[in-house]
Design a protein around this motif. Structure first.
Motif, short mmCIF file in Angstrom:
data_model
loop_
_atom_site.label_atom_id
_atom_site.label_comp_id
_atom_site.label_asym_id
_atom_site.label_seq_id
_atom_site.Cartn_x
_atom_site.Cartn_y
_atom_site.Cartn_z
N GLY A 1 0.84 -1.20 0.00
CA GLY A 1 0.00 0.00 0.00
C GLY A 1 0.87 1.24 0.00
O GLY A 1 2.02 1.19 -0.42
N TYR A 2 0.30 2.34 0.50
CA TYR A 2 1.05 3.61 0.51
C TYR A 2 1.61 3.94 1.89
O TYR A 2 0.87 3.93 2.87
CB TYR A 2 0.12 4.76 0.12
N GLU A 3 2.91 4.24 1.94
CA GLU A 3 3.51 4.76 3.17
C GLU A 3 3.42 6.28 3.11
O GLU A 3 3.71 6.87 2.06
CB GLU A 3 5.00 4.42 3.22
N VAL A 4 3.04 6.90 4.21
CA VAL A 4 2.93 8.37 4.24
C VAL A 4 4.28 8.96 4.62
O VAL A 4 4.80 8.69 5.71
CB VAL A 4 1.86 8.82 5.26
N ILE A 5 4.87 9.76 3.72
CA ILE A 5 6.19 10.33 4.02
C ILE A 5 6.17 11.85 4.15
O ILE A 5 7.16 12.46 4.54
CB ILE A 5 7.24 9.91 2.96
N GLY A 6 5.04 12.48 3.84
CA GLY A 6 4.99 13.94 3.94
C GLY A 6 3.59 14.46 3.81
O GLY A 6 2.61 13.70 3.72
N ARG A 7 3.50 15.79 3.81
CA ARG A 7 2.19 16.45 3.78
C ARG A 7 2.35 17.71 2.93
O ARG A 7 3.33 18.45 3.10
CB ARG A 7 1.85 16.81 5.23
N ILE A 8 1.40 17.91 2.03
CA ILE A 8 1.40 19.16 1.25
C ILE A 8 0.06 19.84 1.51
O ILE A 8 -0.99 19.21 1.39
CB ILE A 8 1.57 18.86 -0.26
N THR A 9 0.12 21.10 1.92
CA THR A 9 -1.11 21.83 2.24
C THR A 9 -1.11 23.16 1.50
O THR A 9 -0.13 23.54 0.88
CB THR A 9 -1.18 22.14 3.75
#
Ligand code: ADP
Length: 199
Positions: free
Chosen positions: A174-182
């Protein structure tokens, strides 16, 4: 620039001659004009005038900005935590969007401020309902990758009317979360662009 416009393609040596300068003196100027995109250098041919306007050069510059240049650290919660705990996390971490992961730390969903508000105005007991009941779940979560052009992510935020997207790495499971864009990251990029101080 005028010499290159009139005589291009022209070698650095010939430009220097016309200006009565040495090639070495001229080199930094040519490097700056080439880097800025006004001139193009072709090996063994010489310098061309690209004919690009300031706004075309700005557009080229914007398209080169990547997600990884502006992404923030993601704030994640497990899908089994309560809505109450998610609200506390949102306040403590000072973010507007939480990413929800399963027990294998893979992306399962997204929680926005309004998702939590909606749950709060119902009659449910917030300490007992898990967030996976109220979150926007996979596969409906819009994701992006660290190498994506930031401008494409900005367009998707507008199109989908959302505030944030997880930056993910795809694995077999699946997808690993490595960051955030806002939207805040977009604002920072916009300001940096005006100050000509892109990362
Ligand atoms: P808010 O609801 O606080 O205004 P958003 O506009 O980001 O924040 O969220 C609107 C809805 O879209 C929410 O239901 C949320 O779960 C969902 N959402 C937020 N981010 C994403 C995303 N990356 N992909 C899919 N849906 C999302």
């Amino acid at each position: 620039m005028q010499i290159v416009k009139d005589h291009g393609p022209i070698t650095g040596e010939s430009i220097a001659e016309k200006l009565n300068l040495t090639r070495a003196t001229l080199r930094p100027d040519l490097a700056i004009l080439t880097m800025a995109g006004y001139l193009e250098a072709r090996p063994r041919v010489g310098y061309f005038y690209t004919g690009k306007t300031g706004s075309q050069l700005l557009a080229d510059k914007i398209k080169k900005i990547k997600v990884e240049d502006y992404q923030s650290i993601p704030v994640v919660v497990n899908e089994n935590v309560s809505v109450y705990d998610a609200i506390v996390t949102m306040f403590l971490e000072d973010v507007g969007t939480l990413f929800v992961v399963d027990d294998e730390a893979l992306l399962a969903g997204v929680l926005s401020r309004k998702d939590l508000l909606r749950a709060s105005i119902g009659k449910q007991e917030l300490t007992t309902i898990p967030v996976n009941i109220i979150m926007t779940r996979m596969p409906n979560v819009a994701v992006c990758y660290k190498d994506d052009p930031l401008i494409e992510v900005a367009e998707r935020l507008i199109e989908k009317q959302i505030d944030a997207m997880p930056v993910v790495r795809k694995t077999e499971k699946g997808y690993e979360v490595i960051g955030r864009i806002t939207k805040t990251n977009m604002t920072k990029a916009f300001v940096a662009l005006a100050k000509d101080d892109l990362l």
